[in-house]
Design a protein around this motif. Structure first.
Motif, mmCIF file in Angstrom:
data_model
loop_
_atom_site.group_PDB
_atom_site.id
_atom_site.type_symbol
_atom_site.label_atom_id
_atom_site.label_comp_id
_atom_site.label_asym_id
_atom_site.label_seq_id
_atom_site.Cartn_x
_atom_site.Cartn_y
_atom_site.Cartn_z
ATOM 1 N N VAL A 1 3.003 -0.809 5.291
ATOM 2 C CA VAL A 1 3.168 -0.652 4.244
ATOM 3 C C VAL A 1 1.955 -1.214 2.945
ATOM 4 N N ALA A 2 1.427 -2.565 3.972
ATOM 5 C CA ALA A 2 0.750 -3.787 3.122
ATOM 6 C C ALA A 2 -0.301 -4.151 4.285
ATOM 7 N N THR A 3 -0.989 -4.890 3.079
ATOM 8 C CA THR A 3 -2.292 -5.324 3.995
ATOM 9 C C THR A 3 -2.881 -6.953 3.372
ATOM 10 N N HIS A 4 -3.430 -7.656 4.253
ATOM 11 C CA HIS A 4 -3.220 -8.965 3.256
ATOM 12 C C HIS A 4 -5.611 -9.405 2.792
ATOM 13 N N ALA B 1 5.877 -19.226 0.759
ATOM 14 C CA ALA B 1 6.121 -17.242 0.341
ATOM 15 C C ALA B 1 6.817 -16.563 -0.102
ATOM 16 N N GLY B 2 6.748 -16.201 -1.053
ATOM 17 C CA GLY B 2 7.448 -15.325 -2.039
ATOM 18 C C GLY B 2 6.864 -14.521 -2.454
ATOM 19 N N ARG B 3 7.187 -13.497 -3.255
ATOM 20 C CA ARG B 3 6.854 -12.315 -3.966
ATOM 21 C C ARG B 3 5.703 -12.102 -5.687
ATOM 22 N N GLN B 4 5.058 -11.456 -5.135
ATOM 23 C CA GLN B 4 4.489 -11.496 -6.815
ATOM 24 C C GLN B 4 5.038 -10.858 -8.099
ATOM 25 N N VAL B 5 5.131 -11.575 -8.879
ATOM 26 C CA VAL B 5 5.726 -10.804 -10.627
ATOM 27 C C VAL B 5 4.500 -10.229 -11.278
ATOM 28 N N PRO B 6 4.581 -8.669 -11.812
ATOM 29 C CA PRO B 6 5.616 -7.893 -11.270
ATOM 30 C C PRO B 6 5.893 -7.699 -9.325
ATOM 31 N N VAL B 7 6.332 -6.809 -9.162
ATOM 32 C CA VAL B 7 6.759 -7.293 -7.182
ATOM 33 C C VAL B 7 5.226 -5.731 -7.020
ATOM 34 N N VAL B 8 4.562 -6.240 -6.898
ATOM 35 C CA VAL B 8 3.860 -4.988 -6.077
ATOM 36 C C VAL B 8 2.929 -6.146 -4.540
ATOM 37 N N GLY B 9 3.631 -7.371 -4.364
ATOM 38 C CA GLY B 9 2.904 -7.411 -2.777
ATOM 39 C C GLY B 9 3.595 -9.552 -2.866
ATOM 40 N N ILE C 1 0.908 -8.995 12.719
ATOM 41 C CA ILE C 1 2.336 -8.956 13.132
ATOM 42 C C ILE C 1 3.421 -8.874 12.630
ATOM 43 N N ASP C 2 2.785 -9.065 10.848
ATOM 44 C CA ASP C 2 3.508 -8.655 9.893
ATOM 45 C C ASP C 2 3.729 -7.576 10.026
ATOM 46 N N PRO C 3 4.879 -7.239 9.950
ATOM 47 C CA PRO C 3 5.544 -5.953 9.651
ATOM 48 C C PRO C 3 5.525 -4.668 9.171
ATOM 49 N N TYR C 4 4.796 -5.943 7.417
ATOM 50 C CA TYR C 4 4.480 -4.770 6.483
ATOM 51 C C TYR C 4 3.282 -4.078 7.492
ATOM 52 N N VAL C 5 2.430 -4.788 8.147
ATOM 53 C CA VAL C 5 1.103 -4.387 8.987
ATOM 54 C C VAL C 5 1.215 -4.021 9.271
ATOM 55 N N LEU C 6 1.945 -4.245 10.569
ATOM 56 C CA LEU C 6 1.875 -2.822 11.639
ATOM 57 C C LEU C 6 3.157 -1.736 10.912
ATOM 58 N N ASN C 7 3.880 -1.278 10.325
ATOM 59 C CA ASN C 7 4.143 -0.166 9.462
ATOM 60 C C ASN C 7 3.717 0.018 8.672
ATOM 61 N N THR D 1 1.239 -0.915 -0.302
ATOM 62 C CA THR D 1 0.330 0.123 0.597
ATOM 63 C C THR D 1 0.797 0.895 -0.474
ATOM 64 N N ALA D 2 2.224 0.931 -0.001
ATOM 65 C CA ALA D 2 3.072 1.801 -0.133
ATOM 66 C C ALA D 2 3.597 2.266 -1.180
ATOM 67 N N PRO D 3 4.641 2.514 -1.573
ATOM 68 C CA PRO D 3 6.072 3.016 -2.621
ATOM 69 C C PRO D 3 6.862 2.204 -2.388
ATOM 70 N N LEU D 4 8.028 0.797 -3.615
ATOM 71 C CA LEU D 4 8.457 -0.212 -2.951
ATOM 72 C C LEU D 4 9.717 0.567 -2.352
ATOM 73 N N ASN D 5 10.288 1.660 -2.188
ATOM 74 C CA ASN D 5 11.257 2.836 -1.023
ATOM 75 C C ASN D 5 10.345 2.788 0.357
ATOM 76 N N GLU D 6 9.190 2.624 0.416
ATOM 77 C CA GLU D 6 8.746 3.086 2.156
ATOM 78 C C GLU D 6 8.545 0.886 2.554
ATOM 79 N N VAL D 7 8.582 0.078 1.059
ATOM 80 C CA VAL D 7 8.659 -0.967 1.894
ATOM 81 C C VAL D 7 9.849 -1.389 2.348
ATOM 82 N N ASP D 8 10.891 -1.537 1.329
ATOM 83 C CA ASP D 8 11.922 -2.106 1.410
ATOM 84 C C ASP D 8 12.985 -1.978 2.850
ATOM 85 N N PRO D 9 12.824 -0.718 3.910
ATOM 86 C CA PRO D 9 13.151 -1.143 4.851
ATOM 87 C C PRO D 9 12.491 -2.342 5.833
#
Length: 97
Positions: free
Chosen positions: A73-76, A38-46, A65-71, A9-17
């Protein structure tokens, strides 16, 4: 069995940290067999996760408790299914039900 899709839900530069912490979280779940794949989607959107069946409340607690959710930058999204047919060598996936 459950398929969990992760959508950034955020740009990759905000996800990467948060990627190392997210990877540690995934590795812990795999070690405890609470996550099978577990794996990345192609293209890298999640990402995509394959999870054994468990009570919905337990899955919700794990995903929360997924760090992406806690911060923030992502949803499930969760899709539960019953594996009926599997390739040779993957018969254990059917016994998850």
């Amino acid at each position: 069995m459950v398929v969990v899709t992760v959508t950034y839900t955020a740009p990759l530069n905000e996800v990467d940290p948060w990627r190392p912490a997210h990877g540690d979280w995934l590795n812990d779940l795999i070690a405890r067999r609470l996550l099978l794949v577990a794996g990345r989607q192609v293209p890298v959107v999640g990402g995509v996760h394959l999870v054994p069946r468990m009570p919905a409340e337990d899955l919700d607690r794990l995903l929360a408790i997924d760090p992406y959710v806690l911060n923030g930058v992502a949803t499930h999204a969760v899709v539960e299914f019953t594996p009926m047919l599997v390739a040779a060598g993957l018969e254990d996936l059917k016994s998850q039900e």
